[in-house]
Design a protein around this motif. Sequence first.
Motif, PDB file in Angstrom:
ATOM      1  N   GLY A   1      -1.865  14.486   1.453  1.00  0.00           N
ATOM      2  CA  GLY A   1      -1.417  13.102   1.399  1.00  0.00           C
ATOM      3  C   GLY A   1      -2.592  12.193   1.061  1.00  0.00           C
ATOM      4  O   GLY A   1      -3.685  12.376   1.578  1.00  0.00           O
ATOM      5  N   VAL A   2      -2.336  11.248   0.160  1.00  0.00           N
ATOM      6  CA  VAL A   2      -3.390  10.345  -0.288  1.00  0.00           C
ATOM      7  C   VAL A   2      -2.866   8.922  -0.310  1.00  0.00           C
ATOM      8  O   VAL A   2      -1.764   8.667  -0.797  1.00  0.00           O
ATOM      9  N   ARG A   3      -3.654   7.999   0.209  1.00  0.00           N
ATOM     10  CA  ARG A   3      -3.317   6.578   0.130  1.00  0.00           C
ATOM     11  C   ARG A   3      -3.841   6.055  -1.219  1.00  0.00           C
ATOM     12  O   ARG A   3      -5.029   6.168  -1.521  1.00  0.00           O
TER      13      ARG A   3
ATOM     14  N   ASP B   1       0.835  -1.198   0.000  1.00  0.00           N
ATOM     15  CA  ASP B   1       0.000   0.000   0.000  1.00  0.00           C
ATOM     16  C   ASP B   1       0.869   1.248   0.000  1.00  0.00           C
ATOM     17  O   ASP B   1       1.610   1.494   0.937  1.00  0.00           O
ATOM     18  N   HIS B   2       0.797   2.006  -1.073  1.00  0.00           N
ATOM     19  CA  HIS B   2       1.588   3.228  -1.202  1.00  0.00           C
ATOM     20  C   HIS B   2       0.731   4.452  -0.945  1.00  0.00           C
ATOM     21  O   HIS B   2      -0.483   4.431  -1.110  1.00  0.00           O
ATOM     22  N   SER B   3       1.398   5.522  -0.574  1.00  0.00           N
ATOM     23  CA  SER B   3       0.724   6.811  -0.455  1.00  0.00           C
ATOM     24  C   SER B   3       1.579   7.830  -1.186  1.00  0.00           C
ATOM     25  O   SER B   3       2.744   7.593  -1.490  1.00  0.00           O
TER      26      SER B   3
END
Length: 86
Positions: free
Chosen positions: A63-65, A51-53
Amino acid sequence: MTDKKHIQRLKLVLKCGGEFAIDFNAEENGKINPQIEKFVQLFSDFDPEEDHSIVFGGERMIGVRISEIAAYEVLSLTFTPKKEKE
């Protein structure tokens, strides 16, 4: 001569149904902002196991996942100042 301002708007649609837009300055019309290019690459290569952000910087930091995004849209806009009446 008028000073045109080029903007690129990244609209993110979240899986929960929410959506928001982030505006970026663009050097010229048709050239994608480097932050948008990085996002598109991360979104395209997304692996659910990792899981990247991503953090967008500028006048405000967001910031967004990546796993929370269902879709995105990039819109290029050009603003031209009104010509003043003489």
